[in-house]
Scaffold this motif. Structure first.
Motif, PDB file in Angstrom:
ATOM      1  N   MET A  60       0.843  -1.213   0.000  1.00 29.61           N
ATOM      2  CA  MET A  60       0.000   0.000   0.000  1.00 29.61           C
ATOM      3  C   MET A  60       0.871   1.253   0.000  1.00 29.61           C
ATOM      4  N   ILE A  61       1.868   1.236   0.903  1.00 32.74           N
ATOM      5  CA  ILE A  61       2.829   2.332   0.946  1.00 32.74           C
ATOM      6  C   ILE A  61       4.216   1.725   0.885  1.00 32.74           C
TER       7      ILE A  61
ATOM      8  N   VAL B 207       2.585   5.694  -2.836  1.00 31.53           N
ATOM      9  CA  VAL B 207       1.378   5.493  -2.054  1.00 31.53           C
ATOM     10  C   VAL B 207       0.326   4.959  -3.004  1.00 31.53           C
ATOM     11  N   MET B 208      -0.205   3.780  -2.730  1.00 27.97           N
ATOM     12  CA  MET B 208      -1.126   3.092  -3.642  1.00 27.97           C
ATOM     13  C   MET B 208      -0.506   2.987  -5.033  1.00 27.97           C
ATOM     14  N   GLY B 209       0.789   2.795  -5.078  1.00 25.40           N
ATOM     15  CA  GLY B 209       1.475   2.644  -6.364  1.00 25.40           C
ATOM     16  C   GLY B 209       1.719   3.942  -7.114  1.00 25.40           C
TER      17      GLY B 209
ATOM     18  N   PHE C  49      -4.386  12.138  -7.528  1.00 24.56           N
ATOM     19  CA  PHE C  49      -4.934  10.799  -7.307  1.00 24.56           C
ATOM     20  C   PHE C  49      -4.880  10.450  -5.820  1.00 24.56           C
ATOM     21  N   ILE C  50      -3.706  10.712  -5.231  1.00 26.89           N
ATOM     22  CA  ILE C  50      -3.535  10.362  -3.819  1.00 26.89           C
ATOM     23  C   ILE C  50      -4.513  11.136  -2.947  1.00 26.89           C
ATOM     24  N   ARG C  51      -4.653  12.437  -3.217  1.00 29.51           N
ATOM     25  CA  ARG C  51      -5.556  13.257  -2.399  1.00 29.51           C
ATOM     26  C   ARG C  51      -7.012  12.803  -2.519  1.00 29.51           C
ATOM     27  N   ASN C  52      -7.324  12.162  -3.645  1.00 34.06           N
ATOM     28  CA  ASN C  52      -8.684  11.667  -3.813  1.00 34.06           C
ATOM     29  C   ASN C  52      -8.954  10.427  -2.975  1.00 34.06           C
TER      30      ASN C  52
ATOM     31  N   ILE D 295      -6.634   4.741   2.326  1.00 37.38           N
ATOM     32  CA  ILE D 295      -5.668   4.800   3.423  1.00 37.38           C
ATOM     33  C   ILE D 295      -6.051   5.960   4.340  1.00 37.38           C
ATOM     34  N   LEU D 296      -6.002   5.706   5.627  1.00 41.06           N
ATOM     35  CA  LEU D 296      -6.299   6.758   6.585  1.00 41.06           C
ATOM     36  C   LEU D 296      -5.008   7.123   7.316  1.00 41.06           C
TER      37      LEU D 296
END
Lengths: 371, 302
Positions: free
Chosen positions: B1-2, B60-62, B71-74, B151-152
């Motif tokens: 995941m990370i 992060v998530m690839g 993408f990550i912020r979404n 991810i939180l």
């Protein structure tokens, strides 16, 4: 679009729930209008004068009546001797004293020359000069009328000057302060409030959460700017309304053009506010910059209080970069002279250019990340 | 995941993160344990795309937090260490606002947040600024979860929260497991480490150890003594430090934890030494090591 609506709604909650914000938004315009409209008056109106008439003949009484025939002057005290003039001035009750010497009528008739002394309180130089000139004018016209009555003809040679006070025939100060106030207040609200609103989010840490959200930073900024644009515009309309119906200031230009110019100016000063928020990292610093680096220079150098052409060259250069300088010219031309776009094109273009530069710099400086 | 490889981050003169490598597996609760100033928040902000870094590789998530930050912020939920909601907005207004900026509504996310939201719902008309510390954290957690993040990220969620609320909060975090959410949480409290699936110990920008909590606490390679005396911990620690075979000592609750340089059983030797030093009612026993013991010994080596 929904996101933008959400952030605008949130901003309005902030504005209407914070007493200090409300005070600045609505208190400042009202206080300024009251101050400039009623307390600070540069007009000559019912000025108190003292009279020392040593002649006591018909002509001298006619002269006094002539002077008092307008609403500009009011006799406050009839003096008996010259010493009393000083006492009267020191008590501060009178702004001017008129002394008519003995044998006034005789001098006119026999010598064709008479003297009248006007003493003005010049501790406030502008008012002093103005009162002096007014009194002199009244006396000249008395002389002219008197000559016609006594000799049935005008004095031998005469140049009749006719002064026309165009755009403000009654020399009302409202004609300057209403446009000036719009300039100042829009500057204050747009720049100070937006820069504080943005730095507040950075300071309280909420900007961190907003940035970590999928919302684009431009939406965040837009959502902050729109409420203040709407508020400032309505405040501008409110001042225009007061100016027209309470102070009798005309609004001669086309309504659409005035709206356009006000919105343009709002955008420039809003962009300035965003720019400040990218420089200042705390609310306090943003407030300091807005007040001392912008508000005071704008008030003093935009031509609102002091004429620009009387300033020393370095200060004149400073006035050239202040947006308010250009808007002050524009709004005066629009309201008082009924100008059209071609007559204020240069100033409009300068404002538009300032807007583009400020937005460009702000976008470049605004961070999509922290720190 | 990370996945983090050889990550370094410098602030002007301070090196905040030094050559860090970590892997976080999907759906685990990963704890980042370390004292204030260890670099926890910096790492958290790099992973949430809020900070850039100097060296290394982060996914992060690839996706890269530098180029694919949108993408990550979404897909992440982030709860900063400082309470970062609007104090002049009510509980409900705050939640609606955050639902709105993530393009969703409270109703749509109700299933995920209901266990937490029900606890603060009685106060939904109250301004967020008037809530207690524990309530604020629950509200902030709701806001971070409102868009079903994958991810939180929780940055010190229990700092400054009372013990009861801390317990409740960790219970909530563990419940979130059922919703397929990976949780990356940082904390300065060692006792919270056992509540994570895996932990990383961090100090001065360096990762000291990464493992299961039980493995880390077992990793202590010395005999640990818990000692108490009538004169109190201050005197006790002072005397122990003067002891010839002293290795380490630090206060642990009402006792002090002590290790000796010798490997043999020296319980009676220590007792004798302390009595000669003038201390009374000495109690001494062997004890099992905790994560805190491991952490302090690692910190000392570092």
């Amino acid at each position: 679009m929904d996101r933008l609506k959400g952030i605008i709604k949130k901003e309005f909650y902030h504005i209407f729930r914070d007493k200090r914000t409300l005070l600045i938004l609505f208190g400042i315009p009202i206080v300024q209008i009251v101050l400039f409209g009623f307390a600070i008056s540069t007009e000559i109106k019912e000025v108190k004068v003292a009279l020392l008439n040593q002649s006591k003949e018909v002509s001298s009484h006619q002269l006094v009546n002539k002077i008092l025939s307008t609403s500009y002057f009011k006799v406050d005290e009839i003096l008996e001797n010259e010493e009393a003039i000083n006492t009267s001035f020191k008590k501060g009750r009178i702004k001017a004293a008129i002394v008519i010497p003995p044998h006034f009528e005789e001098d006119i008739l026999k010598n064709k020359e008479a003297k009248v002394q006007i003493i003005c309180d010049a501790s406030d130089p502008n008012t002093g000069t103005q009162i002096g000139a007014f009194l002199e004018g009244q006396i000249q016209s008395f002389l002219y009328e008197n000559a016609q009555k006594t000799f049935g003809s005008s004095p031998p040679i005469q140049i009749n000057t006719e002064i026309q006070m165009r755009y403000n025939p009654e020399l009302k100060s409202a004609y300057t302060f209403v446009p000036g106030l719009i300039t100042i207040i829009l500057m204050l609200i747009c720049t100070m409030m937006t820069s504080i609103a943005i730095t507040r989010e950075i300071e309280t840490g909420t900007m961190e959460v907003l940035l970590a959200s999928p919302m684009h930073p431009s939406i965040i900024i837009l959502g902050k700017v729109i409420p203040y644009l709407a508020l400032s515009f309505s405040i501008a309309v409110f001042i225009l309304f007061l100016g027209k119906f309470v102070f009798g200031v005309p609004i001669l230009a086309h309504f659409g053009l005035i709206t356009f110019e006000i919105l343009l100016y709002c955008l420039v000063v809003l962009a300035l506010g965003i720019f400040i928020s990218t420089v200042a990292k705390t609310q306090q610093l943003a407030l300091m910059i807005s007040l001392f680096a912008l508000f005071l220079p704008t008030m003093l150098l935009s031509g609102f209080i002091f004429p620009i052409h009387n300033m020393p060259l370095p200060l004149q250069m400073v006035t050239k970069v202040i947006p308010a300088t250009y808007f002050n010219i524009i709004i005066k031309a629009l309201m008082l002279k009924g100008a059209t776009i071609s007559e204020i094109l240069k100033e409009t273009l300068v404002l538009a250019g300032m807007f583009v530069v400020l937005v460009g710099v702000s976008i470049k400086r605004f961070n999509i990340r922290l720190g | 995941m990370i996945s983090i490889r050889n990550l370094s981050k410098n602030y002007e003169e301070v090196q905040a993160l030094k050559n860090i490598s970590l892997e976080v597996k999907p759906k685990e609760i990963f704890g980042l344990i370390g004292p204030d100033g260890a670099g926890k928040t910096t790492l958290m902000r790099i992973l949430t795309s809020l900070l850039l870094f100097d060296e290394g590789e982060v996914q992060v998530m690839g996706k890269s937090p530098i180029s694919d930050y949108q993408f990550i912020r979404n897909h992440i939920g982030y709860m900063p260490g400082k309470f970062s909601l609007y104090e002049d907005l009510t509980v409900e207004e705050n939640l609606s606002f955050f639902a709105n900026i993530f393009g969703t509504t409270i109703e749509k996310s109700y299933d995920l947040i209901k266990d937490i939201y029900q606890q603060i719902e009685p106060f939904k008309k109250r301004k967020a600024g008037a809530l207690s510390g524990g309530m604020k954290q629950k509200l902030a957690l709701c806001a971070a979860l409102i868009h079903y993040p994958k991810i939180l990220f929780l940055d010190e969620p229990t700092t400054g929260v009372d013990p009861v609320s801390r317990k409740e909060f960790w219970h909530i975090i563990q419940q979130l497991h059922h919703h397929d959410i990976t949780i990356f949480v940082s904390t300065p409290y060692m006792d919270e480490a056992n509540l994570c699936d895996r932990i990383a110990l961090i100090d001065k920008g360096e990762i000291l150890n990464v493992d299961l909590p039980e493995n880390i606490s077992k990793a202590f390679d010395k005999t640990l003594y818990a000692i108490q005396c009538h004169e109190g911990n201050y005197q006790l620690i002072k005397k122990l430090r003067e002891y010839t075979h002293f290795d380490s000592v630090f206060p642990f609750g009402e006792e002090v934890h002590y290790t000796d340089a010798r490997a043999t059983d020296i319980e009676s030797d220590i007792k004798l030494y302390l009595e000669e030093s003038g201390l009374t009612s000495i109690q001494i026993r062997k004890t099992a090591s905790t994560i805190e013991d491991v952490f302090i010994s690692l910190m000392n080596k570092n």
